[in-house]
Structure formats: C-alpha cells, structure tokens
Scaffold this motif. Sequence first.
Motif, short mmCIF file in Angstrom:
data_model
loop_
_atom_site.label_atom_id
_atom_site.label_comp_id
_atom_site.label_asym_id
_atom_site.label_seq_id
_atom_site.Cartn_x
_atom_site.Cartn_y
_atom_site.Cartn_z
N ARG A 86 -22.07 49.19 -17.52
CA ARG A 86 -21.70 47.96 -16.87
C ARG A 86 -20.59 48.30 -15.86
N ARG A 87 -20.75 49.46 -15.12
CA ARG A 87 -19.59 49.93 -14.17
C ARG A 87 -19.68 49.07 -13.07
N ASP A 88 -21.00 48.40 -12.65
CA ASP A 88 -20.83 47.43 -11.46
C ASP A 88 -20.24 46.16 -11.67
N GLU A 89 -20.06 45.64 -12.97
CA GLU A 89 -19.35 44.56 -13.27
C GLU A 89 -18.14 44.63 -13.63
N ALA A 90 -18.07 45.91 -14.63
CA ALA A 90 -16.68 46.17 -15.44
C ALA A 90 -15.68 47.13 -14.82
N TRP A 91 -14.57 46.89 -14.74
CA TRP A 91 -13.80 47.79 -14.01
C TRP A 91 -13.29 48.68 -15.05
N GLY A 92 -13.46 50.13 -15.08
CA GLY A 92 -12.74 50.90 -16.22
C GLY A 92 -11.61 51.56 -15.48
N ALA A 93 -10.56 51.60 -16.30
CA ALA A 93 -9.18 52.17 -15.82
C ALA A 93 -8.27 52.39 -17.00
N THR A 94 -7.34 53.08 -16.72
CA THR A 94 -6.25 53.58 -17.45
C THR A 94 -5.32 52.52 -17.66
N GLY A 95 -4.36 52.54 -18.67
CA GLY A 95 -3.32 51.64 -18.82
C GLY A 95 -2.70 51.33 -17.48
N MET A 96 -2.16 52.49 -16.96
CA MET A 96 -1.21 52.31 -15.74
C MET A 96 -1.81 51.91 -14.68
N GLN A 97 -3.17 52.27 -14.64
CA GLN A 97 -3.85 51.32 -13.43
C GLN A 97 -4.04 49.94 -13.53
N VAL A 98 -4.20 49.55 -14.92
CA VAL A 98 -4.23 48.13 -15.04
C VAL A 98 -2.95 47.32 -14.67
N ALA A 99 -1.82 48.23 -15.17
CA ALA A 99 -0.55 47.47 -15.01
C ALA A 99 -0.17 47.48 -13.58
N GLU A 100 -0.43 48.71 -12.79
CA GLU A 100 -0.28 48.61 -11.28
C GLU A 100 -1.16 47.58 -10.84
N TRP A 101 -2.26 47.49 -10.97
CA TRP A 101 -3.00 46.34 -10.38
C TRP A 101 -2.60 44.91 -10.71
N TRP A 102 -2.11 44.68 -11.89
CA TRP A 102 -1.55 43.33 -12.45
C TRP A 102 -0.30 43.11 -11.58
N LEU A 103 0.46 44.13 -11.49
CA LEU A 103 1.72 43.64 -10.66
C LEU A 103 1.51 43.29 -9.05
N GLU A 104 0.55 43.98 -8.70
CA GLU A 104 -0.01 43.64 -7.17
C GLU A 104 -0.55 42.34 -7.13
N ARG A 105 -1.35 42.02 -8.08
CA ARG A 105 -2.19 40.75 -8.04
C ARG A 105 -1.19 39.62 -8.15
N ALA A 106 -0.16 39.76 -8.97
CA ALA A 106 0.94 38.83 -9.25
C ALA A 106 1.70 38.27 -7.96
N ARG A 107 1.65 39.20 -6.87
CA ARG A 107 2.24 39.07 -5.49
C ARG A 107 1.63 37.85 -4.74
N VAL A 108 0.44 37.64 -4.98
CA VAL A 108 -0.52 36.83 -4.23
C VAL A 108 -0.91 35.45 -4.68
N GLN A 109 -0.70 34.38 -3.71
CA GLN A 109 -1.10 32.91 -4.33
C GLN A 109 -2.14 32.72 -3.12
N ALA A 110 -2.99 31.68 -3.81
CA ALA A 110 -4.08 31.31 -2.73
C ALA A 110 -4.36 29.86 -3.13
N THR A 111 -4.37 28.88 -2.17
CA THR A 111 -4.79 27.68 -2.17
C THR A 111 -5.71 26.94 -1.15
N VAL A 112 -6.23 25.79 -1.28
CA VAL A 112 -7.10 25.27 -0.08
C VAL A 112 -6.59 23.70 -0.01
N SER A 113 -6.28 23.40 1.06
CA SER A 113 -5.74 21.92 1.13
C SER A 113 -6.74 21.40 2.39
N GLY A 114 -6.20 20.23 2.99
CA GLY A 114 -7.02 19.58 3.99
C GLY A 114 -8.14 18.56 3.68
#
Length: 650
Positions: A546-574
């Motif tokens: 399921r490599r095309d749909e599921a991301w395989g990673a080590t624990g540190m890779q997951v942690a680094e990703w989640w810290l980076e993701r937490a920096r971003v917010q997105a919304t739609v208005s108008g």
Amino acid sequence: MNHTPRHSTPAPLRTLCLGVAAALCLAGCASKGPAKDGADAAAEPVRNPLNPVDPAHFMPRGAFDADGNRVGASATAPLPPSTGLAPSPFRPEVLLYVSPASRSFYKRGDVDPAINRVLWERFLAKYEIPYRVIEDAAGLQQAATGVLVLPGNVALDNDERQAIVDFRARGGSLFASWMLGTHDAGGSWRGLDWMESLLGIRVVGNTAPHEEDRYINPYGDSPVIHALPAGTRIWTERAAGWWPLRVSGRNEAAQLRTWSRTMDTPRPQVAAVFDETATPTGATSRMVYFGWPERLWMAADPGKHEGLLYDSLTWLLRQPAAWVANWPGAKQSAYMTAVYMADVFNDNDLPFADRLANRRMHATYFILGFEIDKSRATLETLRKRGHELAYEGDEYVGFRDVPIEEQAARLEKMRQDVAANGPQMPDPAGFYPPMDDVDENTVATAARLGFAYMPTWVQSTDGCIPFLYTGPGGEARARPLVQFPRITRGLEELLEFFDETEATAINLAEYDASNRMGCINVMRFANQSLVSAEAQEALLDAHANRRDEAWGATGMQVAEWWLERARVQATVSGTTNAPVLAVSVAGERPLRQAVTVLVNLPFADAVLSLAADGDAPPLTAERKDALRAAINLEGMPPGEYRWAMSFAPR
C-alpha cells in the motif's frame, strides 16, 4: 492527560460557518432562520424523546439475523423513473423535509415525531445556516435544487418517494440518515431496497448484538469530515430499537468501533458514506448518509458530532473548504515498524531486517539500557543499514504507578548506560516504554527530559493521529514531545488469545480499518520474535503493497513531519462567488517538508486556480482526486498569505 488535538475545537467550524452563512444569504436566502412551509415547529413540542420503543417498531423481526447481519440478498429495486425532468441550477439552500407519513409512524410507536426536526433546527440555527422547512410532497416537487435534509424520515408515501427521486435527478444534494423510506405511509415494512437505490449504498447489518460497537470513528482528510482528528471517538447511546446500521458505499466516511477499536471478530463496520454521481438527466448530485438515527445525537458530544454534521453539510452545499493534510503528499495513512527489545540483539535479528530491506522498509528499534553492551554490535549494524535507534527503558519493566522522581531516575540511567556501553544514538531520540505500561507521569517526564516522540496505547488520545503534548513537563520546551497513539495490536499480543492464523487475520483486519481511517499504524514486533517468518511477511507485505496510499516512516520521520505540519493553518472565507484561501506559516524558517493543503471542490473534477494577494507567493493546485485539490507548501516562508480562488471545468 492534558492536551487539545488541533482541529478538534469548535473554532474552525465557527470561522467557516460565518463564511457559509454569508454566502447563502448572498445566494438569495431571506433570513438566517427557517422559512416555514406549513405548521410552525412549536406546534409539535418535544414531549417524550426518551420514551422506550418496541425494538421491532423500526426494525421488524426477521430483517436482521442474530448477529445483526441483514437477512436476504435481494436485488436492489429500481427507482421509479423521473420523466420529463431537466437539470436545474444548484442553489446553495438547505431544505429540511418533515414527512407527514413519518410523523404518523413515530406517533404509532409512542415517539414524539418532532425530535428529528427540533434537533436539526437547533443545529442549523446555532451555526447560522439558513434553511426552509417543507412538509409535503408538493412543496418538494416545486423546490429549487439545493440540499435536501431528510431527518428520520423512516416512512414515506409514494408521492414523497417520487418527489425525493426527482429532486436528486434534477441535481439536488441529499443528506439522509438511518432507515430512510423503509416503511410506507401505513407503517408497513417496505425494506431497504428503495433507500439503497436512491443513495447508491448497501446495508450489510446493524449493531444490535454488539453492545460495544458504539463509538463513531470518523475518517481523516475526508471531503465530508475533516475538522476532527482521524479516528476521534464519538460515544453513542445504546437505545433499544434505535440500532445504527452498518453499510457499504463508494466513499467511506466513518466506522462504528469499540472503545479500543479492536476487531476480534472482523466484520463490516462502516457507518457513514458519501458520493457525487451523475443522474439520468445529466445533472450531478451529492449524497451523505449517516447510519445512525438523530435520536442518538442527544447523548453524543456536541462539539464532536456537530463537526461531522457541519463538514458534511458544507460539502453538500458545494462550499469550498481547506485544511492541512495529515500526511506527506496527502497520503491516506502512515505506518511505522517498531521493533522492541525483549531479548539481547544478535545475528538472529538480521533476517527480519533482511525482510524489511527486501520491501524497501526501515524500522525503529527500541532498546533497553540493561546489558546493552551485548547488543551493541548488532544494533550498530542495523543503524548503518538505515534503521533508527530509540529508547525503550532501563530494563523490561513498566513505568505505571512508579513515583515520578523514580521514573526520571530510570530514564537518566538508561541514557547513561547506552551512552557508556551501547550504540551511537540520535539526539533527540524517541522513547517507547515496555508493554505500553505508562501513566501521565511517564509522558510528563519524557517531555521534560527532551525525548522527541513517544508511542503509547490508545488511552493517550481520542484520535488515531499524532499530536503535540502540551501537558506538565512540556511547557518550556522549544521542541514539543510528539505522541503517537497506537491502536493496532501486535502479533505477539494477539497470540496470547488466538492461534497464529487467527492472530494474523485479526491484525490484518485492524490494520486495514485503521489505514482507511487515516491513522498512524505502529506495527509492533518483538526482536527475535517467535512469530513465524510467513506471518511476519504477510504483515510486512500488507504495508509495503500500500505504499502508494500509506506513508512508511521511522518514528523520527513521523515526529519531524508532525512538528512541521503543526506550523501551518489553512481556512477559506469569503462568499460562494469570491472564496479566499488563507494560509499561515508559523516559525522562523521556510517549510522543509511537503506540507499539503487539501481543498474541497464545488463540483467534480474542477480545476482550482489561485491568484496571489499582496506578497503571497504563486501557488499551483494539483488534482488529488475528483473531489479535492492539493496544494504543496514546501519551501513557503513564515507569514500570513491569501489567494483568491476560482474553479473551472477540467
């Protein structure tokens, strides 16, 4: 444990709701309250919503077997034809249909018929979503095609059925719940075929015999559910005769699971589905179906359940919405292979590493400080092969109920022993305590001592995706501790209760369910495991295939990703005609990873264009699927940015 997962609070809902309300009013609605066709809602006050009901009133005996499975596999009955109809322009308006036939049917069961209408009106009013109430088939036939909500309409006469079919054929969207149209105007059982034909779903069973299947678990990154963390538990009451249905459909949105989400007897557990489909007139129609009745809203956590309703309704209204995807490249889920130290590491551990290498996979090996010198050579070999090393403890003994000072001392001793006699370790490193035997003090200590991440069993969070720990011990840290909720059991755990064949099947079923929900799957193995090579390979293949749909990673890779993701917010208005995407990036450096914003499209296969406002960098949206666009933010510097959004046919 004190934490608040992102997107679980009402705040994003409220922000988007104001935009939707404004858009609807601009589209021509007269007010923010209901425009009534027929009697005022006050004419039918809620008198006895909690009255017990004969279990056979809604679900007659014989429709489901003793295990809750649907009886009979009759062919789906064709819908009555919609003749002389043409597609109608979609109007972003909510129509709340209160069926006279259903009102009579509820009264015959000594159930107040106003319960469904009142619950919906309170929800719509709370989020300032304009709506109209319609109370007869003639009103439906004349209504403009918007979003038709069919709350608890379990009984329908022939005119009502035809009006609903015609509404969808003209391009209207439908929100349906539970046992739609399963009885006729006289209260006789009509079966499930008409509902299935209308919605394009299949009912496979109900939850009557399964007392613990009472938690709604929404999927992550779904077009119709995205404000809640994937796998959030939403408790539902067990009310006799009001059993939720288990269904299948083209696109799944939620499952009904036990609190622990275990599946000792795997069975279909999908409870919510959605779709956008072409109708015979050439129009397109959207549909969302929840398999539980409105009656069960009353005891559910409103902050969570309203999140499901709000996301679903805005999608049906064809309003664009934006959110930050859970995983890199907007993949569906993630998995981490965790090998915990139950014995000394030696050459007997290398065949498992070879199986990983054959599948281009890397594991995280969690090690003990106890006699670490005996394992050092093999662990160094594993590290050089690209596997990650992390900490497990000073010895194979749990931490639960140990005084916090002693827990800290044990962790410090572990690090000292490994530094003196063990392999080279990353800094910071992860920590995964033996047997998941932890308490709040363990997490607080891990945060205070600077560990990067910590997998723990399901009690750590309602959801099934990582989150940043914000409790005691983590306040002063520049780098928060990232927690991984582990919801899928390992083979060794299952072998305590099942033989290997059964355990493997259960493990694969639990992984499949959590993958579809969008979870982080911690695939757990003991080093020098007694599990056969064949069983190990079956589990590894389930992930690698399921490599095309599921991301395989080590624990540190997951942690680094989640810290980076937490920096971003997105919304739609108008407004509907002039939506605006707003993105904020926190921190002091550009994004280093492919953080992705997903955007709901107002119609299938729409092309999203973004016109930068001010100093916003140019962005290009790519097709994620027919219903969503994906925007890669990698390299975006910190700041707040806006883009005007426009949509065109592909």
